[in-house]
Design an enzyme around this catalytic site. Structure first.
Site, PDB file in Angstrom:
ATOM      1  N   HIS A   1      12.910  -2.861   1.463  1.00 32.93           N
ATOM      2  CA  HIS A   1      12.331  -1.570   1.838  1.00 32.93           C
ATOM      3  C   HIS A   1      13.226  -0.467   1.307  1.00 32.93           C
ATOM      4  O   HIS A   1      14.457  -0.598   1.327  1.00 32.93           O
ATOM      5  CB  HIS A   1      12.218  -1.434   3.356  1.00 32.93           C
ATOM      6  CG  HIS A   1      11.328  -2.469   3.938  1.00 32.93           C
ATOM      7  ND1 HIS A   1       9.965  -2.385   3.894  1.00 32.93           N
ATOM      8  CD2 HIS A   1      11.615  -3.657   4.523  1.00 32.93           C
ATOM      9  CE1 HIS A   1       9.442  -3.465   4.440  1.00 32.93           C
ATOM     10  NE2 HIS A   1      10.418  -4.263   4.827  1.00 32.93           N
TER      11      HIS A   1
ATOM     12  N   ASN B   1       7.972  -5.753  -1.320  1.00 29.98           N
ATOM     13  CA  ASN B   1       7.993  -4.622  -0.398  1.00 29.98           C
ATOM     14  C   ASN B   1       6.577  -4.536   0.157  1.00 29.98           C
ATOM     15  O   ASN B   1       5.699  -3.954  -0.483  1.00 29.98           O
ATOM     16  CB  ASN B   1       8.385  -3.328  -1.120  1.00 29.98           C
ATOM     17  CG  ASN B   1       8.448  -2.154  -0.151  1.00 29.98           C
ATOM     18  OD1 ASN B   1       8.014  -2.257   1.004  1.00 29.98           O
ATOM     19  ND2 ASN B   1       8.968  -1.033  -0.621  1.00 29.98           N
TER      20      ASN B   1
ATOM     21  N   ALA C   1       3.438  -0.871   4.616  1.00 34.74           N
ATOM     22  CA  ALA C   1       2.975  -0.852   6.019  1.00 34.74           C
ATOM     23  C   ALA C   1       2.533  -2.233   6.503  1.00 34.74           C
ATOM     24  O   ALA C   1       2.574  -2.510   7.710  1.00 34.74           O
ATOM     25  CB  ALA C   1       1.839   0.148   6.171  1.00 34.74           C
TER      26      ALA C   1
ATOM     27  N   GLU D   1      12.652  -9.784   0.999  1.00 30.56           N
ATOM     28  CA  GLU D   1      11.877  -8.600   1.400  1.00 30.56           C
ATOM     29  C   GLU D   1      12.751  -7.369   1.228  1.00 30.56           C
ATOM     30  O   GLU D   1      13.948  -7.404   1.558  1.00 30.56           O
ATOM     31  CB  GLU D   1      11.439  -8.734   2.863  1.00 30.56           C
ATOM     32  CG  GLU D   1      10.673  -7.506   3.364  1.00 30.56           C
ATOM     33  CD  GLU D   1      10.065  -7.717   4.743  1.00 30.56           C
ATOM     34  OE1 GLU D   1       9.483  -8.793   4.993  1.00 30.56           O
ATOM     35  OE2 GLU D   1      10.176  -6.806   5.575  1.00 30.56           O
TER      36      GLU D   1
ATOM     37  N   PRO E   1       0.789  -1.229   0.000  1.00 32.15           N
ATOM     38  CA  PRO E   1       0.000   0.000   0.000  1.00 32.15           C
ATOM     39  C   PRO E   1       0.824   1.283   0.000  1.00 32.15           C
ATOM     40  O   PRO E   1       1.885   1.357   0.628  1.00 32.15           O
ATOM     41  CB  PRO E   1      -0.824  -0.100   1.296  1.00 32.15           C
ATOM     42  CG  PRO E   1      -0.167  -1.140   2.118  1.00 32.15           C
ATOM     43  CD  PRO E   1       0.510  -2.073   1.164  1.00 32.15           C
ATOM     44  N   ASN E   2       0.297   2.252  -0.719  1.00 28.54           N
ATOM     45  CA  ASN E   2       0.834   3.617  -0.822  1.00 28.54           C
ATOM     46  C   ASN E   2       2.102   3.724  -1.664  1.00 28.54           C
ATOM     47  O   ASN E   2       2.578   4.834  -1.921  1.00 28.54           O
ATOM     48  CB  ASN E   2       1.086   4.225   0.580  1.00 28.54           C
ATOM     49  CG  ASN E   2      -0.194   4.297   1.400  1.00 28.54           C
ATOM     50  OD1 ASN E   2      -1.187   4.840   0.926  1.00 28.54           O
ATOM     51  ND2 ASN E   2      -0.199   3.728   2.589  1.00 28.54           N
TER      52      ASN E   2
ATOM     53  N   TYR F   1      11.529   8.376   0.990  1.00 27.80           N
ATOM     54  CA  TYR F   1      11.365   7.477  -0.158  1.00 27.80           C
ATOM     55  C   TYR F   1      11.942   8.008  -1.467  1.00 27.80           C
ATOM     56  O   TYR F   1      11.892   7.312  -2.476  1.00 27.80           O
ATOM     57  CB  TYR F   1       9.875   7.132  -0.333  1.00 27.80           C
ATOM     58  CG  TYR F   1       9.258   6.562   0.931  1.00 27.80           C
ATOM     59  CD1 TYR F   1       9.808   5.432   1.539  1.00 27.80           C
ATOM     60  CD2 TYR F   1       8.158   7.161   1.543  1.00 27.80           C
ATOM     61  CE1 TYR F   1       9.266   4.916   2.714  1.00 27.80           C
ATOM     62  CE2 TYR F   1       7.613   6.646   2.714  1.00 27.80           C
ATOM     63  CZ  TYR F   1       8.179   5.529   3.296  1.00 27.80           C
ATOM     64  OH  TYR F   1       7.649   5.019   4.461  1.00 27.80           O
TER      65      TYR F   1
ATOM     66  N   ARG G   1       5.391  11.139  -2.308  1.00 30.10           N
ATOM     67  CA  ARG G   1       5.115  10.792  -0.919  1.00 30.10           C
ATOM     68  C   ARG G   1       6.399  10.856  -0.071  1.00 30.10           C
ATOM     69  O   ARG G   1       7.387  10.212  -0.428  1.00 30.10           O
ATOM     70  CB  ARG G   1       4.592   9.354  -0.951  1.00 30.10           C
ATOM     71  CG  ARG G   1       4.369   8.725   0.354  1.00 30.10           C
ATOM     72  CD  ARG G   1       4.136   7.227   0.192  1.00 30.10           C
ATOM     73  NE  ARG G   1       3.989   6.669   1.513  1.00 30.10           N
ATOM     74  CZ  ARG G   1       4.338   5.442   1.838  1.00 30.10           C
ATOM     75  NH1 ARG G   1       4.847   4.626   0.939  1.00 30.10           N
ATOM     76  NH2 ARG G   1       4.189   5.037   3.063  1.00 30.10           N
TER      77      ARG G   1
ATOM     78  N   ARG H   1      13.937   4.094  11.961  1.00 30.28           N
ATOM     79  CA  ARG H   1      12.767   4.975  11.948  1.00 30.28           C
ATOM     80  C   ARG H   1      11.930   4.793  13.225  1.00 30.28           C
ATOM     81  O   ARG H   1      12.449   4.389  14.243  1.00 30.28           O
ATOM     82  CB  ARG H   1      11.965   4.709  10.666  1.00 30.28           C
ATOM     83  CG  ARG H   1      12.768   5.040   9.409  1.00 30.28           C
ATOM     84  CD  ARG H   1      11.945   4.916   8.159  1.00 30.28           C
ATOM     85  NE  ARG H   1      10.807   5.830   8.185  1.00 30.28           N
ATOM     86  CZ  ARG H   1       9.802   5.766   7.308  1.00 30.28           C
ATOM     87  NH1 ARG H   1       9.811   4.853   6.350  1.00 30.28           N
ATOM     88  NH2 ARG H   1       8.787   6.610   7.385  1.00 30.28           N
TER      89      ARG H   1
HETATM   90  C1  DQA Z   1       8.491   0.944   3.368  1.00 30.72           C
HETATM   91  C2  DQA Z   1       8.647   1.144   4.889  1.00 30.72           C
HETATM   92  C3  DQA Z   1       7.312   0.963   5.595  1.00 30.72           C
HETATM   93  O1  DQA Z   1       7.467   1.166   6.994  1.00 30.72           O
HETATM   94  C4  DQA Z   1       6.298   1.955   5.076  1.00 30.72           C
HETATM   95  O2  DQA Z   1       5.038   1.725   5.674  1.00 30.72           O
HETATM   96  C5  DQA Z   1       6.200   1.988   3.596  1.00 30.72           C
HETATM   97  C6  DQA Z   1       7.418   1.843   2.798  1.00 30.72           C
HETATM   98  C7  DQA Z   1       9.809   1.237   2.605  1.00 30.72           C
HETATM   99  O3  DQA Z   1       9.901   0.809   1.456  1.00 30.72           O
HETATM  100  O4  DQA Z   1      10.700   1.900   3.135  1.00 30.72           O
HETATM  101  O5  DQA Z   1       5.138   2.214   3.035  1.00 30.72           O
HETATM  102  O6  DQA Z   1       8.166  -0.408   3.120  1.00 30.72           O
END
Ligand code: DQA
Length: 145
Positions: free
Chosen positions: A100, A74, A77, A98, A10-11, A23, A18, A107
């Site tokens: 990120h 990825n 959240a 995985e 998501p997002n 990011y 964003r 963080r």
């Molecule tokens: C994320 C890190 C997560 O904590 C966050 O909710 C994201 C992006 C990253 O790629 O750094 O949406 O997965």
């Protein structure tokens, strides 16, 4: 040629607009093109998927048994909340990485725990868009070992 699935949670469709401090500037479309180039160099085909819905991500993970040789995910959240995505990953025997974009361990406290990483071969975080390219190099080594 071997084929991987790159799943984005998501997002991540909002990348480029964003929280650029965490990011960066690259859009998800730009990261997709970068992944395609790096996959080609690593003798991999790739499909790129993004969803804001947990169930759709789980269905996509289930599809990996047919037609894919590994997963890069990825979970965004859902990393920190989703036992359902963890279980779907555990049910799949293919190599899994995985990733990120940000360093989740540097963080907020609630981001420092990855529930989903229990099911993967390894985790790469904190390298910006290069977390994706490093993930591709890592999974290629697992697939072609
Ligand atoms: C994320 C890190 C997560 O904590 C966050 O909710 C994201 C992006 C990253 O790629 O750094 O949406 O997965």
């Amino acid at each position: 040629m071997k084929k991987i699935l790159i799943i984005n949670g998501p997002n991540l469709n909002l990348l480029g607009n964003r929280e650029k401090n965490h990011y960066g500037d690259s859009s998800l479309q730009k990261i997709k093109s970068l992944c395609e180039t790096v996959c080609e160099k690593n003798n991999l085909e790739c499909d790129f998927f993004q969803s804001n819905n947990e169930g759709d991500i789980i269905d996509k993970i289930h599809s990996v048994d047919k037609g894919y040789d590994g997963i890069i995910i990825n979970p965004a959240a859902y990393t920190h909340t989703s036992v359902a995505i963890l279980d779907a990953l555990k049910a799949n025997a293919k190599p899994k990485i995985e990733i990120h974009i940000s360093n989740i361990y540097a963080r907020e406290e609630y981001r420092r725990k990855s529930i989903t990483s229990e099911a993967v071969n390894g985790l790469i975080c904190g390298f910006g868009e290069n977390s994706y390219t490093l993930g591709i190099e890592a999974i290629s080594k697992l697939i072609y070992k």
